[in-house]
Write an enzyme that holds these catalytic residues in place. Structure first.
Site, short mmCIF file in Angstrom:
data_model
loop_
_atom_site.label_atom_id
_atom_site.label_comp_id
_atom_site.label_asym_id
_atom_site.label_seq_id
_atom_site.Cartn_x
_atom_site.Cartn_y
_atom_site.Cartn_z
N HIS A 94 0.87 -1.18 0.00
CA HIS A 94 0.00 0.00 0.00
C HIS A 94 0.90 1.22 0.00
O HIS A 94 1.75 1.37 0.87
CB HIS A 94 -0.90 -0.01 1.23
CG HIS A 94 -1.69 1.26 1.42
ND1 HIS A 94 -2.36 1.87 0.39
CD2 HIS A 94 -1.89 2.02 2.52
CE1 HIS A 94 -2.97 2.95 0.86
NE2 HIS A 94 -2.68 3.08 2.14
N HIS A 96 1.29 5.67 -1.12
CA HIS A 96 0.63 6.93 -1.47
C HIS A 96 1.45 7.60 -2.56
O HIS A 96 1.67 8.82 -2.53
CB HIS A 96 0.50 7.83 -0.23
CG HIS A 96 -0.57 7.39 0.72
ND1 HIS A 96 -1.70 8.12 0.96
CD2 HIS A 96 -0.70 6.27 1.46
CE1 HIS A 96 -2.48 7.48 1.84
NE2 HIS A 96 -1.88 6.34 2.15
N ASP A 119 1.27 -4.91 -20.41
CA ASP A 119 2.22 -5.92 -19.94
C ASP A 119 2.02 -6.22 -18.46
O ASP A 119 2.10 -7.38 -18.02
CB ASP A 119 3.66 -5.41 -20.12
CG ASP A 119 4.18 -5.59 -21.54
OD1 ASP A 119 3.61 -6.40 -22.29
OD2 ASP A 119 5.17 -4.91 -21.89
N HIS A 164 -8.48 7.69 -1.87
CA HIS A 164 -7.43 7.27 -0.95
C HIS A 164 -6.12 7.06 -1.72
O HIS A 164 -5.38 8.02 -1.95
CB HIS A 164 -7.88 6.01 -0.19
CG HIS A 164 -6.94 5.57 0.88
ND1 HIS A 164 -7.21 4.49 1.69
CD2 HIS A 164 -5.74 6.04 1.28
CE1 HIS A 164 -6.21 4.32 2.54
NE2 HIS A 164 -5.30 5.25 2.31
N TYR A 218 7.47 -14.81 -22.36
CA TYR A 218 8.40 -13.75 -21.99
C TYR A 218 9.37 -14.25 -20.93
O TYR A 218 8.98 -14.95 -19.99
CB TYR A 218 7.62 -12.54 -21.43
CG TYR A 218 8.48 -11.41 -20.93
CD1 TYR A 218 8.92 -10.41 -21.78
CD2 TYR A 218 8.87 -11.36 -19.61
CE1 TYR A 218 9.72 -9.37 -21.34
CE2 TYR A 218 9.69 -10.34 -19.13
CZ TYR A 218 10.10 -9.34 -20.00
OH TYR A 218 10.89 -8.32 -19.55
#
Length: 225
Positions: A94, A96, A119, A164, A218
């Site tokens: 998480h 910001h 991708d 958020h 890939y």
């Protein structure tokens, strides 16, 4: 307990800072233990430069602290809700980060404009709905996890929480951080020069499937390159 796991999660937090996806004490990374019974997460409000592996908090899948001298991240119930519903997810990050957060605060998903995005994510990065007053009042962090799960598809590795910031996912904490890095890049590019239309679906699917599909080709076999 889980000393090797704490070391990995600590290094994932350092990578968040190195990639400039967080400042001060914001953001967090967690990772599920190999047996699926525990997860490790950053303590609340501890600055990255002073964070040590032994500072990380170990919790079980009922949300009980099993080890740690600090309180766990305030986002712990969000991580827990996702782990309990999605056993395929082994790590959560998480941040910001400025550009991805700008899309979240602008209440817009990030459109798939080009192959760099395709991708990594295969389709638009989804946006959650906004939480109701009751959801915020009663169990804000847990309900944040619930609205993420409402839009988190089976192959999705990133979600924007409305108003958020982003959450990203992976097989472990470091992969979740890698997805956060790529998310920030595509968020920036989408703001710079949005095209007149999104990437053609057949091109989008080709780029995603060659890296993540059943017949992916890939990289090097078994090398993880």
């Amino acid at each position: 307990m889980l000393e090797a796991l704490k070391e990995r999660v600590w290094r994932a937090h350092l990578k968040l800072l190195e990639a400039r996806l967080v400042i001060q004490t914001e953001g967090n990374v967690s990772e599920r233990s190999p047996n699926g019974e525990y997860f490790v997460i950053k303590p609340s409000g501890v600055a990255y430069p002073v964070l040590k592996p032994e500072d990380l908090v170990v919790l079980d899948m009922e949300g009980r602290v099993c080890e740690g001298r600090y309180r766990p991240s305030t986002d712990t119930p969000t991580h827990l809700e996702i782990y309990r519903s999605r056993p395929d997810i082994g790590g959560i990050a998480h941040t910001h980060s400025p550009y991805a957060t700008a899309w979240a605060q602008g209440l817009e998903p990030i459109p798939c404009y080009g192959t760099t995005h395709a991708d990594a994510f295969g389709t638009d990065v989804p946006l959650t709905r906004q939480l109701t007053q009751e959801e915020v009042r009663e169990a804000y962090e847990k309900n944040t996890g619930k609205v993420i799960l409402e839009v988190l598809g089976p192959k999705a590795t990133a979600v924007l929480v409305a108003g958020h910031a982003p959450f990203t996912f992976g097989k472990d904490g470091m992969e979740a951080v890698a997805h956060a890095e790529i998310l920030e890049k595509v968020a920036l590019m989408a703001l710079w020069k949005p095209p007149r239309e999104s990437l053609a679906e057949h091109v989008r699917l080709k780029h995603f499937e060659r890296k993540h599909g059943a017949g992916q080709y890939y990289g090097q076999e078994k090398a993880g390159v």
